[in-house]
Design an enzyme around this catalytic site. Structure first.
Site, PDB file in Angstrom:
ATOM      1  N   TYR A  10       1.569  56.818  49.668  1.00 33.81           N
ATOM      2  CA  TYR A  10       1.135  57.459  48.434  1.00 33.81           C
ATOM      3  C   TYR A  10       0.793  56.418  47.362  1.00 33.81           C
ATOM      4  O   TYR A  10       0.509  56.767  46.236  1.00 33.81           O
ATOM      5  CB  TYR A  10       2.222  58.409  47.908  1.00 33.81           C
ATOM      6  CG  TYR A  10       2.425  59.591  48.815  1.00 33.81           C
ATOM      7  CD1 TYR A  10       1.580  60.693  48.734  1.00 33.81           C
ATOM      8  CD2 TYR A  10       3.443  59.609  49.750  1.00 33.81           C
ATOM      9  CE1 TYR A  10       1.750  61.789  49.565  1.00 33.81           C
ATOM     10  CE2 TYR A  10       3.616  60.697  50.588  1.00 33.81           C
ATOM     11  CZ  TYR A  10       2.772  61.785  50.491  1.00 33.81           C
ATOM     12  OH  TYR A  10       2.943  62.857  51.328  1.00 33.81           O
ATOM     13  N   GLN A  56      11.908  58.711  56.963  1.00 32.17           N
ATOM     14  CA  GLN A  56      11.863  57.804  58.109  1.00 32.17           C
ATOM     15  C   GLN A  56      10.675  56.848  58.011  1.00 32.17           C
ATOM     16  O   GLN A  56      10.837  55.637  58.221  1.00 32.17           O
ATOM     17  CB  GLN A  56      11.797  58.619  59.403  1.00 32.17           C
ATOM     18  CG  GLN A  56      11.833  57.772  60.660  1.00 32.17           C
ATOM     19  CD  GLN A  56      12.012  58.608  61.912  1.00 32.17           C
ATOM     20  OE1 GLN A  56      12.198  59.821  61.848  1.00 32.17           O
ATOM     21  NE2 GLN A  56      11.954  57.968  63.051  1.00 32.17           N
ATOM     22  N   ASP A  75      11.260  64.598  46.597  1.00 35.96           N
ATOM     23  CA  ASP A  75      11.600  64.510  45.173  1.00 35.96           C
ATOM     24  C   ASP A  75      12.795  65.399  44.846  1.00 35.96           C
ATOM     25  O   ASP A  75      13.681  64.997  44.087  1.00 35.96           O
ATOM     26  CB  ASP A  75      10.400  64.916  44.310  1.00 35.96           C
ATOM     27  CG  ASP A  75       9.236  63.939  44.440  1.00 35.96           C
ATOM     28  OD1 ASP A  75       9.476  62.760  44.738  1.00 35.96           O
ATOM     29  OD2 ASP A  75       8.089  64.369  44.231  1.00 35.96           O
TER      30      ASP A  75
END
Length: 176
Positions: free
Chosen positions: A4, A28, A105
């Site tokens: 990201y 992971q 999150d």
């Protein structure tokens, strides 16, 4: 998994951010990327957890691990206090066959919140997993199959977030 952030930022995370963290919650893919360790077994996960400890991180929680079992995913955690052996725990979680936005999150936020209430790693993990499972169930119940509907139903899950009900089957087990 996918990145990201731009790939050139990964060394900054690995070499500058990670050593300054007190709690890390990678999945992971992120754990493999930051440690350089391919995680296929519980023993591999323990090596990766220890690699983070060796960089100075006291508490590491791998938020979703797959060891080839299709019916479940695992959460693994390790906390190393000064002058002691690491406490390592694992929770196997029934896999929900869907994709959601924001579970990492949510998990990180819940970990931080629960550590404000207890020093017990097992209690933190059990409450976090119970809450996330409840939020995912609530999201699925609301028709969480379209991209818009996959947004986690946090407001609707307020009671589960504030006072999670940990099912009997959900117990953190010692590993390693």
């Amino acid at each position: 998994g996918k990145l990201y952030v731009p790939e050139e930022v990964v060394p900054v995370y690995r070499d500058e951010v990670v050593p300054n963290a007190t709690i890390l919650t990678p999945n992971q893919f992120e754990a493999e990327l930051l440690t350089g360790i391919k995680i296929e077994t519980e023993a591999d996960a323990i090596k990766a957890l220890d690699a983070f400890h060796d960089k100075g991180v006291p508490c590491v929680i791998f938020t979703s691990m797959s060891f080839g079992e299709e019916e479940s995913i695992s959460l693994m955690a390790s906390r190393r206090k000064p002058d002691s052996e690491p406490e390592r725990l694992r929770i196997d979680i029934p896999q929900i066959k869907a994709s959601f936005t924001g579970t990492g999150d949510l998990t990180a936020a819940l970990v931080l919140a629960w550590f404000q209430h207890t020093d017990s790693l097992a209690t933190v993990l059990e409450n976090v997993v119970s809450t996330v499972q409840s939020v995912l169930s609530k999201t699925m119940e609301s028709g969480g199959t379209t991209p818009q509907a996959k947004e986690l139903k946090l407001v609707q899950s307020r009671d589960s977030i504030v006072s999670p009900k940990v099912p009997v089957w959900l117990k953190a087990k010692k590993v390693g």
